[in-house]
Enzyme design. Structure first.
Site, PDB file in Angstrom:
ATOM      1  N   ASP A 116       0.995  -0.822   0.055  1.00  0.00           N
ATOM      2  CA  ASP A 116       0.266   0.202   0.097  1.00  0.00           C
ATOM      3  C   ASP A 116       0.700   0.748   0.302  1.00  0.00           C
ATOM      4  O   ASP A 116       1.345   1.283   0.681  1.00  0.00           O
ATOM      5  CB  ASP A 116      -0.762  -0.388   1.610  1.00  0.00           C
ATOM      6  CG  ASP A 116      -1.963   1.096   1.217  1.00  0.00           C
ATOM      7  OD1 ASP A 116      -1.315   2.165   0.932  1.00  0.00           O
ATOM      8  OD2 ASP A 116      -2.982   0.803   2.104  1.00  0.00           O
ATOM      9  N   ILE A 117       0.926   1.930  -0.946  1.00  0.00           N
ATOM     10  CA  ILE A 117       1.501   3.072  -1.372  1.00  0.00           C
ATOM     11  C   ILE A 117       2.060   4.324   0.259  1.00  0.00           C
ATOM     12  O   ILE A 117       2.765   4.802   0.227  1.00  0.00           O
ATOM     13  CB  ILE A 117       1.504   3.827  -2.686  1.00  0.00           C
ATOM     14  CG1 ILE A 117       2.872   5.098  -2.802  1.00  0.00           C
ATOM     15  CG2 ILE A 117       0.173   4.628  -2.356  1.00  0.00           C
ATOM     16  CD1 ILE A 117       3.195   5.553  -3.732  1.00  0.00           C
ATOM     17  N   ASN A 155      -6.299  12.929  -9.959  1.00  0.00           N
ATOM     18  CA  ASN A 155      -7.668  13.045 -11.338  1.00  0.00           C
ATOM     19  C   ASN A 155      -7.236  15.224 -11.105  1.00  0.00           C
ATOM     20  O   ASN A 155      -7.042  15.693 -10.395  1.00  0.00           O
ATOM     21  CB  ASN A 155      -9.001  12.977 -11.187  1.00  0.00           C
ATOM     22  CG  ASN A 155      -9.815  13.016 -10.282  1.00  0.00           C
ATOM     23  OD1 ASN A 155      -9.722  14.726  -9.424  1.00  0.00           O
ATOM     24  ND2 ASN A 155     -10.484  11.759  -8.992  1.00  0.00           N
ATOM     25  N   GLY A 184      -8.838   4.905  -5.312  1.00  0.00           N
ATOM     26  CA  GLY A 184      -8.157   4.042  -5.815  1.00  0.00           C
ATOM     27  C   GLY A 184      -7.164   4.652  -4.596  1.00  0.00           C
ATOM     28  O   GLY A 184      -6.939   4.702  -3.383  1.00  0.00           O
ATOM     29  N   ASP A 240      -5.869   7.536  -4.863  1.00  0.00           N
ATOM     30  CA  ASP A 240      -6.402   9.385  -4.611  1.00  0.00           C
ATOM     31  C   ASP A 240      -7.199   8.948  -2.960  1.00  0.00           C
ATOM     32  O   ASP A 240      -6.525   9.471  -2.149  1.00  0.00           O
ATOM     33  CB  ASP A 240      -7.082   9.895  -5.526  1.00  0.00           C
ATOM     34  CG  ASP A 240      -7.235  11.647  -5.842  1.00  0.00           C
ATOM     35  OD1 ASP A 240      -6.575  11.981  -5.009  1.00  0.00           O
ATOM     36  OD2 ASP A 240      -7.760  11.827  -6.673  1.00  0.00           O
ATOM     37  N   THR A 286      -3.752   2.161 -14.054  1.00  0.00           N
ATOM     38  CA  THR A 286      -3.945   1.220 -14.474  1.00  0.00           C
ATOM     39  C   THR A 286      -4.876   1.005 -13.536  1.00  0.00           C
ATOM     40  O   THR A 286      -5.777  -0.652 -13.684  1.00  0.00           O
ATOM     41  CB  THR A 286      -2.975   0.461 -14.003  1.00  0.00           C
ATOM     42  OG1 THR A 286      -2.681   0.518 -12.683  1.00  0.00           O
ATOM     43  CG2 THR A 286      -1.436   0.383 -14.668  1.00  0.00           C
ATOM     44  N   GLY A 287      -5.601   1.474 -12.709  1.00  0.00           N
ATOM     45  CA  GLY A 287      -7.013   1.791 -12.123  1.00  0.00           C
ATOM     46  C   GLY A 287      -8.101   1.656 -12.388  1.00  0.00           C
ATOM     47  O   GLY A 287      -8.410   0.984 -13.297  1.00  0.00           O
ATOM     48  N   TYR A 327      -8.240   4.094 -14.752  1.00  0.00           N
ATOM     49  CA  TYR A 327      -7.844   4.437 -16.015  1.00  0.00           C
ATOM     50  C   TYR A 327      -7.752   3.729 -16.647  1.00  0.00           C
ATOM     51  O   TYR A 327      -7.529   3.890 -18.147  1.00  0.00           O
ATOM     52  CB  TYR A 327      -7.103   5.333 -16.147  1.00  0.00           C
ATOM     53  CG  TYR A 327      -7.353   6.820 -14.970  1.00  0.00           C
ATOM     54  CD1 TYR A 327      -8.757   7.417 -15.457  1.00  0.00           C
ATOM     55  CD2 TYR A 327      -6.623   8.209 -15.482  1.00  0.00           C
ATOM     56  CE1 TYR A 327      -9.483   8.464 -14.475  1.00  0.00           C
ATOM     57  CE2 TYR A 327      -7.250   9.429 -14.842  1.00  0.00           C
ATOM     58  CZ  TYR A 327      -8.366   9.703 -14.715  1.00  0.00           C
ATOM     59  OH  TYR A 327      -9.338  10.708 -13.958  1.00  0.00           O
TER      60      TYR A 327
HETATM   61  P1  ADP Z   1      -5.856   5.521 -12.494  1.00  0.00           P
HETATM   62  O1  ADP Z   1      -7.273   6.143 -11.796  1.00  0.00           O
HETATM   63  O2  ADP Z   1      -4.200   6.292 -12.452  1.00  0.00           O
HETATM   64  O3  ADP Z   1      -6.015   4.034 -12.757  1.00  0.00           O
HETATM   65  P2  ADP Z   1      -6.254   4.210  -9.538  1.00  0.00           P
HETATM   66  O4  ADP Z   1      -5.539   4.897  -7.822  1.00  0.00           O
HETATM   67  O5  ADP Z   1      -7.665   3.720 -10.005  1.00  0.00           O
HETATM   68  O6  ADP Z   1      -5.365   5.506 -10.622  1.00  0.00           O
HETATM   69  O7  ADP Z   1      -4.837   3.369  -9.468  1.00  0.00           O
HETATM   70  C1  ADP Z   1      -3.504   2.511  -9.907  1.00  0.00           C
HETATM   71  C2  ADP Z   1      -3.045   1.753  -9.596  1.00  0.00           C
HETATM   72  O8  ADP Z   1      -2.939   1.107  -8.253  1.00  0.00           O
HETATM   73  C3  ADP Z   1      -3.491   0.148  -9.927  1.00  0.00           C
HETATM   74  O9  ADP Z   1      -3.127  -0.947  -9.809  1.00  0.00           O
HETATM   75  C4  ADP Z   1      -4.520   0.354  -7.961  1.00  0.00           C
HETATM   76  O10 ADP Z   1      -4.668  -1.526  -7.790  1.00  0.00           O
HETATM   77  C5  ADP Z   1      -3.667   0.637  -7.413  1.00  0.00           C
HETATM   78  N1  ADP Z   1      -3.598   0.755  -5.548  1.00  0.00           N
HETATM   79  C6  ADP Z   1      -4.807   1.316  -5.546  1.00  0.00           C
HETATM   80  N2  ADP Z   1      -5.009   2.125  -4.175  1.00  0.00           N
HETATM   81  C7  ADP Z   1      -3.506   1.230  -3.867  1.00  0.00           C
HETATM   82  C8  ADP Z   1      -2.286   1.511  -2.423  1.00  0.00           C
HETATM   83  N3  ADP Z   1      -3.610   2.019  -1.384  1.00  0.00           N
HETATM   84  N4  ADP Z   1      -1.414   1.864  -2.216  1.00  0.00           N
HETATM   85  C9  ADP Z   1      -0.399   1.404  -4.262  1.00  0.00           C
HETATM   86  N5  ADP Z   1      -1.255   0.957  -4.927  1.00  0.00           N
HETATM   87  C10 ADP Z   1      -2.755   0.965  -4.824  1.00  0.00           C
END
Ligand code: ADP
Length: 168
Positions: A9-10, A23, A31, A33, A122-123, A125
């Site tokens: 988890d970032i 966004n 996600g 954000d 990759t989420g 979008y």
């Molecule tokens: P985008 O709108 O740019 O696609 P998202 O946040 O929907 O961004 O997803 C981007 C990537 O981050 C996806 O692969 C998702 O699985 C991953 N992701 C979602 N939550 C977390 C988190 N807490 N830490 C790391 N990666 C995450």
């Protein structure tokens, strides 16, 4: 500069800067954000609102990056960047590359030495993760920067494997 990969988890990372897959509204979303704003607290959103009221009245354009405080995260800054929505009709790779280049440019301006990136686009979008991983790793490698560590933080095994394929 070295590239490292971790699964996780970032918002749990310790780094000088954490990159947000934002966004253009800069006012939060799902996600990464959503997780960043939830865990980082209201100071991040307050700075995002201030940016909307000043330099980014119409929002942050896709492919650009801007920094705010990291609030309660274990970082000094959050660097917000807006990934492109994947399209089958149009090649938007350059915009995805730009997110990585611009985030590193902002990191350099701040003096950040360690930067954690999620798998941008990759989420929600819908960018295929194998392709996003290639673009992310190639772009970071090709960018001249004083950042010492770029850490890709991947949320699941497929994303981790995709980045490992290109980073090794
Ligand atoms: P985008 O709108 O740019 O696609 P998202 O946040 O929907 O961004 O997803 C981007 C990537 O981050 C996806 O692969 C998702 O699985 C991953 N992701 C979602 N939550 C977390 C988190 N807490 N830490 C790391 N990666 C995450």
């Amino acid at each position: 500069m070295k590239i490292t990969l971790v699964r996780g988890d970032i918002t749990e990372q310790h780094a000088d800067a954490i990159v947000n897959a934002a966004n253009s509204s800069l006012l939060g979303g799902g996600g990464v954000d959503g997780a960043i704003h939830r865990k980082g607290g209201p100071d991040i959103l307050a700075e995002c609102r201030a940016l909307r009221a000043s330099s980014y009245g119409r929002g942050l354009p896709t492919g650009q990056a801007v920094a705010t405080t990291a609030g309660r995260l274990n970082a000094r800054w959050v660097i917000h960047t807006v990934g492109p929505v994947h399209s089958r009709d149009e090649d938007r790779s350059e915009l995805l590359a730009s997110c990585h280049r611009e985030a590193l440019r902002v990191a350099d301006e701040l003096g950040a030495r360690t930067v954690a990136f999620p798998a941008i686009s990759t989420g929600v979008y819908r960018w295929p993760v194998e392709d996003a991983a290639r673009i992310a790793v190639e772009t970071v490698r090709a960018t001249k920067t004083s950042v010492e560590e770029v850490r890709f933080v991947l949320f699941d095994d497929p994303a981790y494997e995709a980045f490992a394929e290109h980073a090794r």
